[in-house]
Design an enzyme around this catalytic site. Structure first.
Site, mmCIF file in Angstrom:
data_model
loop_
_atom_site.group_PDB
_atom_site.id
_atom_site.type_symbol
_atom_site.label_atom_id
_atom_site.label_comp_id
_atom_site.label_asym_id
_atom_site.label_seq_id
_atom_site.Cartn_x
_atom_site.Cartn_y
_atom_site.Cartn_z
ATOM 1 N N HIS A 1 -4.053 3.299 -3.483
ATOM 2 C CA HIS A 1 -5.217 2.432 -3.244
ATOM 3 C C HIS A 1 -6.190 2.636 -4.404
ATOM 4 O O HIS A 1 -5.862 2.332 -5.547
ATOM 5 C CB HIS A 1 -5.829 2.784 -1.887
ATOM 6 C CG HIS A 1 -6.888 1.825 -1.416
ATOM 7 N ND1 HIS A 1 -7.108 0.586 -1.976
ATOM 8 C CD2 HIS A 1 -7.814 1.939 -0.411
ATOM 9 C CE1 HIS A 1 -8.103 -0.017 -1.338
ATOM 10 N NE2 HIS A 1 -8.551 0.783 -0.401
ATOM 11 N N MET B 1 1.622 2.275 -11.943
ATOM 12 C CA MET B 1 0.297 2.031 -11.375
ATOM 13 C C MET B 1 -0.457 0.979 -12.180
ATOM 14 O O MET B 1 -0.386 0.938 -13.405
ATOM 15 C CB MET B 1 -0.509 3.329 -11.342
ATOM 16 C CG MET B 1 0.038 4.352 -10.371
ATOM 17 S SD MET B 1 0.058 3.730 -8.672
ATOM 18 C CE MET B 1 0.633 5.189 -7.806
ATOM 19 N N PHE C 1 -0.042 -2.306 -11.431
ATOM 20 C CA PHE C 1 0.720 -3.550 -11.400
ATOM 21 C C PHE C 1 1.112 -3.909 -9.970
ATOM 22 O O PHE C 1 1.393 -3.041 -9.152
ATOM 23 C CB PHE C 1 1.985 -3.428 -12.252
ATOM 24 C CG PHE C 1 1.715 -3.495 -13.712
ATOM 25 C CD1 PHE C 1 1.740 -4.702 -14.385
ATOM 26 C CD2 PHE C 1 1.391 -2.340 -14.407
ATOM 27 C CE1 PHE C 1 1.470 -4.761 -15.740
ATOM 28 C CE2 PHE C 1 1.113 -2.387 -15.762
ATOM 29 C CZ PHE C 1 1.149 -3.606 -16.436
ATOM 30 N N HIS D 1 0.512 -6.476 -6.346
ATOM 31 C CA HIS D 1 -0.509 -6.496 -5.301
ATOM 32 C C HIS D 1 0.075 -7.105 -4.042
ATOM 33 O O HIS D 1 0.856 -8.066 -4.102
ATOM 34 C CB HIS D 1 -1.720 -7.310 -5.756
ATOM 35 C CG HIS D 1 -2.964 -7.001 -4.988
ATOM 36 N ND1 HIS D 1 -3.226 -7.556 -3.760
ATOM 37 C CD2 HIS D 1 -4.004 -6.181 -5.265
ATOM 38 C CE1 HIS D 1 -4.383 -7.091 -3.321
ATOM 39 N NE2 HIS D 1 -4.873 -6.257 -4.201
ATOM 40 N N ARG E 1 -8.963 -11.256 -10.367
ATOM 41 C CA ARG E 1 -10.053 -10.507 -10.985
ATOM 42 C C ARG E 1 -9.709 -10.015 -12.382
ATOM 43 O O ARG E 1 -10.595 -9.641 -13.161
ATOM 44 C CB ARG E 1 -10.418 -9.304 -10.092
ATOM 45 C CG ARG E 1 -10.835 -9.670 -8.691
ATOM 46 C CD ARG E 1 -10.823 -8.461 -7.755
ATOM 47 N NE ARG E 1 -9.476 -7.922 -7.584
ATOM 48 C CZ ARG E 1 -9.182 -6.848 -6.858
ATOM 49 N NH1 ARG E 1 -10.161 -6.191 -6.247
ATOM 50 N NH2 ARG E 1 -7.940 -6.431 -6.745
ATOM 51 N N ASP F 1 -6.998 -2.667 -11.398
ATOM 52 C CA ASP F 1 -7.027 -1.289 -11.875
ATOM 53 C C ASP F 1 -6.530 -1.161 -13.320
ATOM 54 O O ASP F 1 -6.927 -0.231 -14.031
ATOM 55 C CB ASP F 1 -6.168 -0.396 -10.978
ATOM 56 C CG ASP F 1 -6.738 -0.269 -9.582
ATOM 57 O OD1 ASP F 1 -7.963 -0.164 -9.458
ATOM 58 O OD2 ASP F 1 -5.955 -0.284 -8.612
ATOM 59 N N ARG G 1 -6.605 -1.105 18.305
ATOM 60 C CA ARG G 1 -5.663 -0.159 18.889
ATOM 61 C C ARG G 1 -4.287 -0.814 18.957
ATOM 62 O O ARG G 1 -3.901 -1.374 19.988
ATOM 63 C CB ARG G 1 -6.148 0.243 20.284
ATOM 64 C CG ARG G 1 -5.657 1.596 20.845
ATOM 65 C CD ARG G 1 -4.195 1.639 21.034
ATOM 66 N NE ARG G 1 -3.720 2.815 21.776
ATOM 67 C CZ ARG G 1 -2.450 3.097 21.916
ATOM 68 N NH1 ARG G 1 -1.519 2.327 21.359
ATOM 69 N NH2 ARG G 1 -2.080 4.154 22.607
#
Length: 386
Positions: free
Chosen positions: A228, A263, A265, A267, A276, A323, A367
């Site tokens: 994340h 990392m 790459f 989504h 973005r 990222d 729940r």
């Protein structure tokens, strides 16, 4: 035999609730905050205006914005007790641990043990928006053996944070308008992203009628993970480890051959690339061109090679997520890699608290059920029959 339930691992494709906060628009492949495309916001308004939009549903007018500036800036200072808590923490722990602990500590001072109304959530959100940058800046400087720089209430959000981290010496990001602009854009782009893992964590905690401090602390814990928020750290760790544009293609191909994650790459939501990325990529490449002393050209070359290799050598043409350009942008600005995720928290506190308000105002406890796959019913030897 009973019908087997459909299992959606990771809740993939499950629509858990309605939200008015944000939406990924598949028709235009854009991310909308309360209906506004995020790239338009990043290029036209301040981070504080985006915070008000997420919390209240509309962009503020000049009078409302000035009142917000005054209120937020007056809360930036940390008292001696909180500074002592931060200073007492190990310098080798992850910075997200410091942030999580600081937020939890702030919550102990709230006279309300549980959330009375959504105005209380907004008040907490304002406090966290103001204090998180000061907490992060203090942690950065203490690990470097440098003294605490108090916040400057005359400066805007991004400029003040860069000032608290780097001071105002020659070449400091706090004195370079384009550095301030790039950092502020990153904050806007990271501010909100629907029911991501950390936001959903905050909503789950809120749904139990726990308090906002607990919800934010839980969200920080979720964001820490490399799948994340921690991904931006690993992007730059990988780039530094590769070290040479000439080695980038081979490194990437080996990762793909070994079926290892790269990392930055892919989504879960975007299928045609993260909307973005173009805005952040432009900001990153501008920073790189203006900072040759930070090896800007090298990082851009590696970025382009890796992006091209991933796209051309995957069956679904995997593209970068936010990222990927954010990692090297933060590195060029001068941030230590382990602090990239706390920067993410400084932005996402706006989205988290917007969702906490929304969950609180129309609450049903979250729940889900589970499909049991363990042993059939059995009995302890010697236990009496029932």
């Amino acid at each position: 035999m009973s019908e087997q339930p459909e299992i959606r691992k990771g809740l993939n494709g499950v629509v858990a609730d309605y939200t008015e906060v944000s939406k990924v628009n598949p028709e235009t492949n854009s991310l909308l905050y309360r209906g506004y495309p995020v790239h338009e916001l990043a290029n036209n308004v301040s981070f504080e205006e985006v915070a008000m939009l997420l919390w209240n549903g509309e962009l503020p007018n000049e009078e409302e914005l000035q009142e917000f500036y005054d209120a937020a800036r007056s809360r930036r200072v940390l008292d001696e007790e909180l500074i002592g808590v931060i200073e007492a923490m190990p310098k080798d722990c992850h910075p997200m641990d410091v942030l999580r602990t600081a937020v939890s500590f702030l919550g102990t001072r709230d006279p309300e043990k549980f959330t009375p109304d959504s105005d209380h959530i907004r008040d907490i959100a304002l406090t966290l928006l103001a204090k998180l940058p000061t907490i992060v800046a203090l942690d950065i400087r203490r690990r470097r053996g440098e003294g605490y720089i108090e916040p400057d209430t005359s400066k805007g959000y991004a400029e003040n944070f860069l000032w608290m981290v780097f001071g105002d010496g020659e070449g400091s990001p706090a004195t370079i308008a384009s550095d301030i602009e790039a950092f502020e854009k990153s904050m806007i782009l990271y501010a909100e992203h629907s029911f991501n893992a950390s936001t959903f964590t905050a909503r789950v905690i809120t749904s139990t009628q726990s308090d906002t401090w607990s919800a934010v602390t839980g969200a920080i814990g979720a964001l820490k993970g490399p799948l994340h928020g921690g991904a931006n750290e690993f992007v730059m760790h990988n780039m530094v480890a590769i070290g040479d544009p000439a080695k980038t293609e081979e490194w990437t191909l080996n990762k793909l051959k070994n079926k290892e994650l790269v990392m930055g790459f892919g989504h879960r939501v975007y299928k045609k690339g993260d909307s973005r990325v173009p805005t952040m990529e432009e900001a990153f490449k501008k920073l790189a061109s203006e900072h040759p002393e930070k090896d800007g050209a090298k990082w851009v070359e590696m970025y382009d090679i890796m992006a091209k290799t991933m796209y051309e050598n995957t069956s679904i043409n995997i593209m970068p997520n936010l990222d990927f350009p954010a990692g090297p942008a933060y590195y060029i600005l001068g941030f230590d890699i382990e602090f990239f995720t706390p920067l993410f928290v400084m932005a996402r506190i706006t989205g988290w608290t917007a969702h906490i308000i929304e969950q609180f105002e129309n609450n049903t406890i979250i729940r889900p059920l589970a499909a049991y796959s363990g042993p059939a019913e059995r009995h302890v030897p010697g236990a009496p029959e029932t």
